[in-house]
Scaffold this motif. Sequence first.
Motif, PDB file in Angstrom:
ATOM      1  N   UNK A   6      16.893   4.302   9.624  1.00  0.00           N
ATOM      2  CA  UNK A   6      15.810   4.543   8.666  1.00  0.00           C
ATOM      3  C   UNK A   6      14.793   5.535   9.220  1.00  0.00           C
ATOM      4  N   UNK A   7      14.408   5.374  10.468  1.00  0.00           N
ATOM      5  CA  UNK A   7      13.420   6.279  11.060  1.00  0.00           C
ATOM      6  C   UNK A   7      13.928   7.717  11.050  1.00  0.00           C
ATOM      7  N   UNK A   8      15.207   7.888  11.319  1.00  0.00           N
ATOM      8  CA  UNK A   8      15.775   9.243  11.308  1.00  0.00           C
ATOM      9  C   UNK A   8      15.675   9.860   9.918  1.00  0.00           C
ATOM     10  N   UNK A   9      16.052   9.089   8.900  1.00  0.00           N
ATOM     11  CA  UNK A   9      15.979   9.586   7.534  1.00  0.00           C
ATOM     12  C   UNK A   9      14.524   9.773   7.107  1.00  0.00           C
ATOM     13  N   UNK A  10      13.693   8.812   7.444  1.00  0.00           N
ATOM     14  CA  UNK A  10      12.290   8.856   7.046  1.00  0.00           C
ATOM     15  C   UNK A  10      11.584  10.073   7.627  1.00  0.00           C
ATOM     16  N   UNK A  11      11.781  10.340   8.917  1.00  0.00           N
ATOM     17  CA  UNK A  11      11.086  11.437   9.577  1.00  0.00           C
ATOM     18  C   UNK A  11      11.584  12.808   9.129  1.00  0.00           C
ATOM     19  N   UNK A  12      12.735  12.847   8.496  1.00  0.00           N
ATOM     20  CA  UNK A  12      13.209  14.122   7.953  1.00  0.00           C
ATOM     21  C   UNK A  12      12.381  14.563   6.747  1.00  0.00           C
ATOM     22  N   UNK A  13      11.685  13.613   6.127  1.00  0.00           N
ATOM     23  CA  UNK A  13      10.865  13.917   4.959  1.00  0.00           C
ATOM     24  C   UNK A  13      11.617  13.972   3.651  1.00  0.00           C
ATOM     25  N   UNK A  14      12.907  13.690   3.671  1.00  0.00           N
ATOM     26  CA  UNK A  14      13.723  13.840   2.475  1.00  0.00           C
ATOM     27  C   UNK A  14      13.388  12.883   1.346  1.00  0.00           C
ATOM     28  N   UNK A  15      12.853  11.706   1.688  1.00  0.00           N
ATOM     29  CA  UNK A  15      12.496  10.753   0.640  1.00  0.00           C
ATOM     30  C   UNK A  15      11.418  11.346  -0.262  1.00  0.00           C
ATOM     31  N   UNK A  33       0.834  -1.197   0.000  1.00  0.00           N
ATOM     32  CA  UNK A  33       0.000   0.000   0.000  1.00  0.00           C
ATOM     33  C   UNK A  33       0.870   1.250   0.000  1.00  0.00           C
ATOM     34  N   UNK A  34       0.589   2.161  -0.886  1.00  0.00           N
ATOM     35  CA  UNK A  34       1.310   3.432  -0.948  1.00  0.00           C
ATOM     36  C   UNK A  34       0.593   4.461  -0.087  1.00  0.00           C
ATOM     37  N   UNK A  35       1.167   4.728   1.071  1.00  0.00           N
ATOM     38  CA  UNK A  35       0.585   5.693   1.992  1.00  0.00           C
ATOM     39  C   UNK A  35       1.676   6.612   2.530  1.00  0.00           C
ATOM     40  N   UNK A  36       1.360   7.888   2.652  1.00  0.00           N
ATOM     41  CA  UNK A  36       2.292   8.816   3.272  1.00  0.00           C
ATOM     42  C   UNK A  36       2.400   8.509   4.758  1.00  0.00           C
ATOM     43  N   UNK A  37       3.577   8.708   5.348  1.00  0.00           N
ATOM     44  CA  UNK A  37       3.691   8.529   6.799  1.00  0.00           C
ATOM     45  C   UNK A  37       2.848   9.584   7.514  1.00  0.00           C
ATOM     46  N   UNK A  38       2.392   9.296   8.721  1.00  0.00           N
ATOM     47  CA  UNK A  38       1.463  10.201   9.411  1.00  0.00           C
ATOM     48  C   UNK A  38       2.036  11.580   9.709  1.00  0.00           C
ATOM     49  N   UNK A  39       3.342  11.711   9.718  1.00  0.00           N
ATOM     50  CA  UNK A  39       3.935  13.019  10.023  1.00  0.00           C
ATOM     51  C   UNK A  39       4.114  13.909   8.786  1.00  0.00           C
ATOM     52  N   UNK A  40       3.667  13.429   7.644  1.00  0.00           N
ATOM     53  CA  UNK A  40       3.736  14.234   6.426  1.00  0.00           C
ATOM     54  C   UNK A  40       2.333  14.474   5.885  1.00  0.00           C
ATOM     55  N   UNK A  41       2.026  15.733   5.592  1.00  0.00           N
ATOM     56  CA  UNK A  41       0.758  16.056   4.950  1.00  0.00           C
ATOM     57  C   UNK A  41       0.936  16.041   3.437  1.00  0.00           C
TER      58      UNK A  41
END
Length: 317
Positions: A164-173, A18-26
């Motif tokens: 991964x969580x550190x990179x992911x939560x930065x929103x850079x992906x 499933x392609x879903x944005x993480x909850x911390x990104x609008x």
Amino acid sequence: RRRLSSLTSSTMRFARVLNQLPPWLRASQVPEQVLGFPIEYRHMIRWKAGLMWQMRELDEFEFVWSLDTDAFLLGPLSYDVFAVMESMRASYGYIDVNVETAQVADGLAECIEDFIRGNGTEPPPLFDLFRRGTPRRWDGSKFYTNFQIARISFGRSVPYRKLFDHVDRSGGIFKHRWGADPFMFIAATTLLAEHQIVHFDDVPYLHQHLLSNLPAQVAANLTARDTQLLPGTPRGMRASAATRVSSATTSTDPERSGSTTPKYGVTAAAEGSTAATSGSSTATAVDAAGMVEGVAAIGRTGAIAEGLAPKEDEEAE
């Protein structure tokens, strides 16, 4: 799925992603396109770098071998890649090192330095080989993850998850299109010991502009037109990175040999359950005529995935 299953006698299983944005990104924070890459591509990056490892479908396995749909093994392998990984006690195997495009790595080096400082540690020695400049930062080196073999416990480990969580939560992906290729390179060189990284340098392989170990008897039978359609001069790794990775992943473990031995090859075969051979031996064990036809066809079509795309009336998973 029916067409893919028809191509092999092995059992194939499929899982829904499933392609879903993480909850911390609008959604308003995520551009539809980043340098031509749609949001769906960035969902794939996030899955490949982080979400894949947590899938319950992988629970019964020890290793995962991932290939892109436009990646091609140009002949049969004469050894078991998983046996090689196990015999080397390795956690990550790669085929090529290259340099990431600067525009899609904007801010990633700084993000990694923040992670290292946040842990209160010095940069790991292996990762430090790939830092340059003043102040020192990651130099852009990356694995081509269109071919990678990894121990699942590595991707599920606490240190990997933290990175991964550190990179992911930065929103850079999603904001900058930070790729799975550089992330896997950084994760491996940051979290693994030198002997845990294996270079599969004898695999006859083609992916877009990367062509490695095209057997001589096959190359000799390609027509001039076939040669023009293939991606440039056959090559392996970028030279500067090759020197550093090869020296870093050469085994000096006295439990294995008592002396410096090749990171991969006959030594691994002696310890593993199946035989591993050099590139030249592997090349002579293939059907040259069949491979010539296959290589030429790949050059003409560009990607076999076009022929495997699901029809409109089939469910794509």
